[in-house]
Design an enzyme around this catalytic site. Structure first.
Site: not given
Ligand code: PGA
Length: 246
Positions: A8-10, A92, A94, A162, A168, A207, A228-229
């Site tokens: 997930n590049w967000k 998600h 977010e 999640e 993150g 993470s 993610g990251g």
């Protein structure tokens, strides 16, 4: 079942980031797991072109419940499909936090995704306060019940657990805690969709990194990761793909 490494590049990445996709495909031309990247909507078509003929799948990060209409700034599942997406992340944390998305809205989006021929990657997870209060299973059970569309199958649904406090932050639940939740989710899913639940991929997210991927993937009922990251760099995501393919 084939495991799934989903990235997930967000809200990260412009055209220049597509070099990471080339590097990923060069290093992992035919992984044993499924490989999915969900870039910003602006990059879906270009990424789908870059991925064409490879083992890489491309997805969106959200969609509107309607197929078209007067909804400025929104994107429909039909449009994602048309741009080359096969999956869409829904609910998600977010989106739930920043855009007030409820379980009912996530379910409506999942219905739209399935109708458009997309696989819905439905995200659920507890906050730190909810975990501290011992409410984790109650919260994610309620989110699962409320967010899942009727008629979901292993071919149309992926569930991502999640924990909000792990996203993150570099923090993760213990392996026992992940195992407890994933076993609970498998069971709860069986109550919702019957035997089909056995084949639905349950992803862990929050993470996930090259250094912890292998031990998390060894936990029963963990069928992949939503990353993610660490999905932004081909080397990191590739290492996670390798851990899942082992
Ligand atoms: P993270 O994000 O891997 O950067 O923790 C996971 C996610 O939000 O999907």
């Amino acid at each position: 079942m084939k495991k799934l490494a989903a990235g997930n590049w967000k809200m990260n990445g412009t055209t220049s980031a597509l070099t990471e996709v080339q590097a990923l495909l060069a290093a992992h031309p035919a992984p044993a797991c499924e490989m999915l990247l969900c870039p910003p909507a602006t990059l879906i078509a270009q990424m789908a072109t870059a991925a064409s003929g490879s083992g890489l799948l491309v997805g969106g990060q959200d969609c509107h419940p309607k197929a078209s209409g007067a909804h400025t700034g929104d994107i429909s599942a039909t449009m994602l499909k048309d741009a080359g997406a096969s999956h869409v992340i829904l609910g998600h944390s977010e989106r739930r936090a920043d855009h007030g998305e409820t379980d009912a809205l996530v379910r409506a989006k999942a219905v739209a995704a399935m109708a458009a021929g997309l696989v819905a990657v439905v995200c659920i997870g507890e906050t730190e306060a909810e975990r501290d209060a011992g409410k984790t299973l109650a919260v994610i059970g309620g989110q699962l019940d409320g967010s899942l569309p009727a008629g979901a199958t292993a071919a149309t649904l992926v569930v991502a657990y999640e924990p909000v406090w792990a996203i993150g932050t570099g923090r993760t639940p213990t392996l026992a805690e992940i195992g407890e939740v994933h076993a609970f989710l498998r069971d709860r899913l069986r109550g919702l969709i019957g035997d089909e639940a056995a084949a639905v991929r349950l992803l862990y997210g929050g993470s996930v990194k090259p250094s912890n991927a292998a031990e998390i993937f060894a936990v029963p009922h963990v069928d992949g990761a939503l990353v993610g990251g660490a999905s932004l760099k081909a080397a990191d995501f590739g290492a996670i793909v390798a851990a899942l393919s082992a």
